[in-house]
Design an enzyme around this catalytic site. Sequence first.
Site, mmCIF file in Angstrom:
data_model
loop_
_atom_site.group_PDB
_atom_site.id
_atom_site.type_symbol
_atom_site.label_atom_id
_atom_site.label_comp_id
_atom_site.label_asym_id
_atom_site.label_seq_id
_atom_site.Cartn_x
_atom_site.Cartn_y
_atom_site.Cartn_z
ATOM 1 N N HIS A 119 -5.451 0.959 2.463
ATOM 2 C CA HIS A 119 -6.270 1.258 1.282
ATOM 3 C C HIS A 119 -5.724 0.627 0.000
ATOM 4 O O HIS A 119 -6.299 0.836 -1.075
ATOM 5 C CB HIS A 119 -6.400 2.774 1.104
ATOM 6 C CG HIS A 119 -7.209 3.417 2.185
ATOM 7 N ND1 HIS A 119 -8.568 3.633 2.078
ATOM 8 C CD2 HIS A 119 -6.863 3.859 3.417
ATOM 9 C CE1 HIS A 119 -9.011 4.200 3.187
ATOM 10 N NE2 HIS A 119 -7.993 4.349 4.016
ATOM 11 N N ASP A 127 -5.529 -3.578 -7.384
ATOM 12 C CA ASP A 127 -6.091 -2.380 -6.764
ATOM 13 C C ASP A 127 -6.780 -2.771 -5.466
ATOM 14 O O ASP A 127 -7.503 -3.772 -5.436
ATOM 15 C CB ASP A 127 -7.116 -1.729 -7.705
ATOM 16 C CG ASP A 127 -6.924 -0.222 -7.813
ATOM 17 O OD1 ASP A 127 -6.362 0.361 -6.865
ATOM 18 O OD2 ASP A 127 -7.331 0.362 -8.830
#
Length: 732
Positions: free
Chosen positions: A165, A372
């Site tokens: 993730h 991110d």
Amino acid sequence: MSKTIIVSNRLPVKITENDGEYVLSPSEGGLATGLGSIYKQNDNIWIGWPGLEITDEKNRTQVTKQLNEQSLRPVFLSQEEISQYYEGFSNEVLWPVFHYYASTYANYKSSNWDYYQQVNLKFRDEILKIAKPGDTIWIHDYQLMLLPLLIRNELPDVSIGFFLHIPFPSYEMFRLIPWRAELLEGVLGADLIGFHTFDDVRHFLNTATRILPVTSSANIISEGERTIVVESFPMGIDDKKYASLPGTPEVKKDIDLIKESFKDTKLVLTIDRLDYSKGILQRLQAFEHLLQEYPEYKEKIALYMVVVPSRDTVPQYAQLRDQIDKKVGTINSVHRTMDWTPIHYYYRSLPLELLSALYYTADVCLVTPMGDGMNLVSKEYVASRVNNDGVLILSEMAGASKELIDALVVNPNNTAEVAETIIKAINMPLDEQKRRMQQMREMVSKFNISHWVKIFMDKLKEVKLLQRSMQTRYIGQGTEQSIVNRYAKTCKRILFLDYDGTLVDFRSNIEQASPDKELYKLLDQLTEDPANYVVLISGRKHENLEAWFGNSNIDLIAEHGAWFKKAGKAWHKLPGLSAQWKHDITPILETYVDRTPGTFIEEKTYSLVWHYRKAQKGLGELRAGELMNNLKYLATDKGLQLLPGDKVVEVKNIEINKGKAALTLIDGDKYDFIMAFGDDYTDEDVFKALPDGAITIKIGSNLSAAKFYLRNPWEARKLLTKLTESAVVKSN
């Protein structure tokens, strides 16, 4: 009945203790929402740490019982394990390295690595208590990178998916980790490895093939007989939930309060967890720059900044919080007026209702992380804009920027650009806002969290079927016996044998790959059988084959079909071929030899070969790709074919083809047994050209048009030896 087991560091619930009683409340996280549809079905279960230390056995039993009622199973961790495995290795090695902060924050303590291994083993033991062959196990995130292989070693037949993730870094960054190989090997225990973006996939493939002895083709990694697929699956959100919230009474009330507070001001919203990767300080610098350079926007714009507390007892996070506090204080003290405060700063978690109201009312959402994996705040903002207005400013470093292309995309390091983009956003005409937002809302709606779960699980099933089909193609004992039996029953056979990589291993010096005594003996045994017609079909120069096999009772095809020699006869070449093109191609190849140490050119009669087996690993592959692109149009123009092989790129006349050469030899003859062995791209032409009944065998890879595969030349020789032995048994 097979089941699905989801595994993550944290369970999707919050547990709080109240007078010895433990209270469970659902987590608001996107992962919990998306996977809720899976773990609550049938016998499916979610395994993870409950979020707090529970040492008393009685309390553990109580919590376990409560969690089991919600299809959850705990892995209890001690405070020391939490400190060293989670805070230590996960967040002081993996997090900074994966976000490109290795030089600033990474701390390679060996005791943290020991605990990381220990906790991954603890998770494995918990899984093994309930997992059975046929189950599907989906492991999440960087805290559990060793787990796929730990499970694979115990349960070879289960389906294992792994999803990261956070971003996966470049090879140059990842290789800084002392335990890099172990981490990669751990992840490669999975059947399907998922990332948010194609960049992450590319980085992982490059890193794995440079650090480990594995190969990749497109997005498939081959590790021995196992095939592992690496793919990007951009994660979504529960868009319907965010779209429906603004219509609820609680949210409407908050919307009215926010509108009243900021009635004449354009509201710019930012929401982040406290972390150095989120670019909070850089964002504040951009806002300060805006107020300094464009003073006309004072009292017309306000920054509403929410920072969610995270690990603020850790010195570097406490220091970051202190820097943010000071920066906000400085900006407000310099620019504040009697009726206006430039930054409204809140260091706390917000209830979902207030969050929804902010998303709904903010004119601009500013999402500018320095790195991110995805960033779901951007998608939550878009889903909440039910009137199709508002502007999203998004960092190009966030995975979401690859999907939300109608956002205003910025480099978060460019302070002036971010400031100017904020001004552009607050002045954007409504029709442009609607055009951009509508397209982003459609994207967020289509690629929602349910879609993400579905495509990952569907792909995992597909990969498992692919692996099983490839396993059946390996020539194991049963398949080998079937081929031997068929061989023994036939009386007119033709065998096409490639040389390098098929009958002998590759050598760094191509002149050293000469036949050994055992190979000569094997070929003699094959040709002694009058039913056999043996053809050696190679890309080698005809002079090489003549020197090695000129006196053998086998037919020779050299340079992929340019030269042919029947046993005991003279060589002859394919008519109508020209080598004039070499004058144009040779200088190009020579430039690549000059640029790439360890490479050289081999000249054949009607082809040129650029060899890079001695070049630095990775560099040779890079140059080969460049060379192919460079020669693509010139080769087509001159009627040439480019052949990427094992550490080679070959340029040859398009008329020369191993498949055509093989077809010429079987044309008009009724063979009752046709067999072909080969190991590279050029042998695929043979496999495709031969009739359906032929036995075609790829050496070293299971990705081929061939019906079967073997792992190496020694297995190929072993099978050929078995064939000769069966013929002896038959004659006796």
